[in-house]
Design an enzyme around this catalytic site. Structure first.
Site, PDB file in Angstrom:
ATOM      1  N   GLY A 166      -5.276 -27.313 -35.742  1.00  0.00           N
ATOM      2  CA  GLY A 166      -4.086 -27.697 -35.328  1.00  0.00           C
ATOM      3  C   GLY A 166      -4.265 -26.526 -33.410  1.00  0.00           C
ATOM      4  O   GLY A 166      -6.007 -25.877 -33.651  1.00  0.00           O
ATOM      5  N   SER A 167      -3.454 -26.279 -33.002  1.00  0.00           N
ATOM      6  CA  SER A 167      -3.723 -25.788 -30.999  1.00  0.00           C
ATOM      7  C   SER A 167      -4.051 -24.421 -31.515  1.00  0.00           C
ATOM      8  O   SER A 167      -3.678 -23.597 -32.418  1.00  0.00           O
ATOM      9  CB  SER A 167      -2.392 -25.750 -30.632  1.00  0.00           C
ATOM     10  OG  SER A 167      -1.643 -24.719 -32.028  1.00  0.00           O
TER      11      SER A 167
ATOM     12  N   GLY B  62      -3.159 -21.194 -34.448  1.00  0.00           N
ATOM     13  CA  GLY B  62      -3.954 -20.788 -35.255  1.00  0.00           C
ATOM     14  C   GLY B  62      -3.792 -19.181 -35.183  1.00  0.00           C
ATOM     15  O   GLY B  62      -3.642 -18.315 -35.908  1.00  0.00           O
TER      16      GLY B  62
ATOM     17  N   CYS C 145      -9.696 -33.646 -31.608  1.00  0.00           N
ATOM     18  CA  CYS C 145     -10.469 -32.107 -30.681  1.00  0.00           C
ATOM     19  C   CYS C 145     -11.833 -32.471 -30.272  1.00  0.00           C
ATOM     20  O   CYS C 145     -12.114 -31.444 -29.680  1.00  0.00           O
ATOM     21  CB  CYS C 145     -10.286 -30.860 -32.182  1.00  0.00           C
ATOM     22  SG  CYS C 145     -11.514 -31.378 -33.395  1.00  0.00           S
TER      23      CYS C 145
ATOM     24  N   GLU D  69      -9.278 -24.502 -37.707  1.00  0.00           N
ATOM     25  CA  GLU D  69      -9.874 -25.011 -36.900  1.00  0.00           C
ATOM     26  C   GLU D  69      -8.727 -25.131 -35.766  1.00  0.00           C
ATOM     27  O   GLU D  69      -7.829 -26.085 -35.450  1.00  0.00           O
ATOM     28  CB  GLU D  69     -10.433 -25.795 -37.011  1.00  0.00           C
ATOM     29  CG  GLU D  69     -11.516 -26.636 -38.412  1.00  0.00           C
ATOM     30  CD  GLU D  69     -12.438 -25.958 -37.161  1.00  0.00           C
ATOM     31  OE1 GLU D  69     -13.570 -24.977 -37.650  1.00  0.00           O
ATOM     32  OE2 GLU D  69     -12.760 -26.289 -35.951  1.00  0.00           O
TER      33      GLU D  69
HETATM   34  C1  UN1 Z   1     -10.704 -33.929 -35.066  1.00  0.00           C
HETATM   35  O1  UN1 Z   1     -10.029 -34.605 -33.970  1.00  0.00           O
HETATM   36  O2  UN1 Z   1      -9.692 -32.729 -34.908  1.00  0.00           O
HETATM   37  O3  UN1 Z   1     -16.563 -35.851 -34.268  1.00  0.00           O
HETATM   38  C2  UN1 Z   1     -11.564 -34.219 -35.706  1.00  0.00           C
HETATM   39  C3  UN1 Z   1     -14.760 -36.744 -34.730  1.00  0.00           C
HETATM   40  C4  UN1 Z   1     -14.852 -36.780 -35.757  1.00  0.00           C
HETATM   41  C5  UN1 Z   1     -13.807 -35.618 -35.922  1.00  0.00           C
HETATM   42  C6  UN1 Z   1     -12.377 -35.442 -34.841  1.00  0.00           C
HETATM   43  N1  UN1 Z   1     -15.583 -37.051 -36.810  1.00  0.00           N
HETATM   44  O4  UN1 Z   1     -14.873 -36.211 -33.166  1.00  0.00           O
END
Ligand code: UN1
Length: 496
Positions: free
Chosen positions: A228-229, A233, A284, A250
């Site tokens: 998350g953010s 975190g 992310c 993460e």
């Molecule tokens: C995420 O955005 O938290 O590489 C994970 C990627 C995906 C996973 C993203 N396989 O964009």
């Protein structure tokens, strides 16, 4: 399981102890209530963690091949239900159907991969310094793993965290995002069908600030795994430091694509479109910065903006839609404020910048794909993770300058370079500071058999998926066995 009974504790579906619920809304139509979910508190967390702790004794002694077989079976169940789960996901968190299928596919891939770990080496042997002494090191589980997961990959992320934890003998309490509880309920139902015994996986639904915080504090938890953010975190890491508890985080990203003067611009534009606007920019790994060599910047910008104009925003379950809604009103307002502040700081609005308001958008959270130009590293928009359909174009005067710009944020998740030069390819791999590096590929699209995670404020050193997926939830035990049948003491470092 009936409406509101969405906690799964010790193999039983139940309501929150206090009977409280919350509703989940469809982000493409906020009038549409998708369901009522248990609004859990400390009491529910305690029950779930205690169940996981009790189940740990039996699960850790279940042979790893048997644990792996259950995970492999989970992969089959996910594959059989892929279409239904993808539809539920599109409705609940708004990613377009084709991407929702991809999210489920990541979990299927992960199940197939990790299921086989049940029969893979779980340690190694080495020669002892001493005669007739056998040395080996093996991986052992840590106990109860608390998982706090986000809404943007509501199936893939629990799968990355859960399958490695289960195959190595840990038990689990999952707290999914309040924006995607329904998919988590379906996922846990499938785990039960796959044969995960009562208590081994427990689910508590509810609000992050309430039940998530309780889970971090729960006394019988051995490790916390959070995605998350960075702000949340950071708080979790601080709490875990005081509790002496392991933690794997993460967090945010401010990913970039570098387009050099020798790049295939057509390919770079396609990669930039997918990276910036896939999942409405709510990955992310989304590329929220496009760093373009000045000699090709105006050509790239023209081509890119033409491609942006052709993107279709709409209901994520309709064919031909490229961009679904933003997750909620608060997030949408925050995205718009970033754009307004960027323009007042001197950025040029090249495309978009508005909430969409036509009849088909009236009850959902839709925002135009937005592109800002003339952005420099000192601007907020070049530094902060926005998590929406926004990207910026930044001009670089040469290769080294582009690398410096790419590395100029606090984050280090995913960085990409488009070039035809072998020398620049390998220099970029060497100098870009991130956990994922792509060459002539988008910043999104990580495969599950490679480590996933980032450097600096993106992570705390752990990686998910890949060969080392279970590092976060296992310990190493080093074992020394003297089989000499002699009464002579032989001391390491002294007698040999
Ligand atoms: C995420 O955005 O938290 O590489 C994970 C990627 C995906 C996973 C993203 N396989 O964009």
């Amino acid at each position: 399981m009936h409406n509101g009974a969405t906690n799964y504790i010790d193999g039983v579906w139940r309501e929150a102890v206090d009977g409280k619920t919350f509703t989940s809304l469809d982000p493409s139509d906020r009038q549409h209530v998708l369901g009522n979910y248990a609004r859990s508190d400390t009491k529910d967390v305690t029950l779930a963690v205690e169940a996981a702790h009790r189940a740990y004794r039996l699960w850790r002694t279940t042979p790893a091949p048997a644990r792996g077989a259950i995970i492999t079976r989970m992969g089959e169940i996910l594959a059989a239900n892929k279409e239904d789960l993808a539809h539920q996901m599109s409705r609940e968190m708004g990613k377009v159907l084709v991407e929702a299928r991809g999210d489920v596919q990541e979990a299927i891939d992960m199940a197939r991969y990790i299921g086989a770990f049940g029969r893979m080496p779980d340690g190694y042997t080495v020669a002892s310094e001493r005669p007739d002494v056998e040395c080996f090191a093996r991986r052992v589980p840590v106990g109860v793993v608390a998982m706090i997961t986000p809404w943007n990959f509501p199936v893939a992320i629990p799968a990355w965290k859960m399958f490695p934890a289960l195959v190595t003998g840990n038990t689990v309490v999952l707290k999914p995002s309040e924006e995607a509880p329904g998919v988590a309920v379906s996922f846990v139902q499938m785990l039960a069908e796959a044969g995960v015994p009562a208590g081994v996986v427990n689910l508590v639904t509810g609000m992050g600030a309430e039940v998530g915080a309780d889970l971090v504090e729960a006394p019988l938890v051995s490790v916390v795994s959070f995605t998350g953010s960075t702000a949340t975190g950071q708080t979790i890491m601080e709490r875990c430091a005081s509790l002496g508890r392991r933690v794997s985080c993460e967090m945010g990203g401010k990913n970039a694509i570098i387009v050099l003067d020798d790049a295939d611009l057509d390919l770079a534009v396609k990669g930039a479109i997918w990276s910036a606007f896939g999942t409405t920019g709510q990955r992310c790994t989304a590329a929220s910065r496009l760093i373009v060599h000045r000699d090709v910047c105006s050509k790239f910008t023209d081509q890119f903006l033409r491609a942006v104009q052709s993107l279709v925003v709409g209901s994520p379950i309709h064919d031909g839609v490229d961009i679904g809604p933003v997750i909620n009103e608060r997030q949408l307002a925050g995205i718009h404020e970033y754009v307004v502040r960027a323009v007042s700081a001197g950025a040029t609005l090249l495309y978009g910048g508005n909430r969409l308001r036509g009849p088909e958008y009236s009850s959902g959270c839709f925002y135009e794909p937005t592109v800002l130009g003339a952005v420099t590293t000192d601007m907020e928009i070049a530094q902060m993770e926005v998590f929406g359909p926004i990207t910026v174009i930044m001009e670089a005067s040469n290769f080294e300058h582009a690398i410096d710009i790419a590395n100029s944020t606090e984050y280090g998740l995913s960085l990409s370079v488009y070039t035809r030069s072998t020398a620049r390819t390998f220099r970029a791999i060497e100098y870009l500071d991130a956990g994922l590096i792509y060459v002539n590929l988008p910043t999104s699209g990580a495969e599950i058999h490679l480590p996933f995670g980032g450097t600096r404020k993106t992570g705390n050193g752990h990686r998910e998926a890949g060969l080392h997926a279970a590092d976060y939830c296992t310990e190493w035990k080093a074992c020394y066995v003297n089989y000499s049948e002699s009464s002579t003491l032989v001391r390491a470092q002294i007698d040999v």
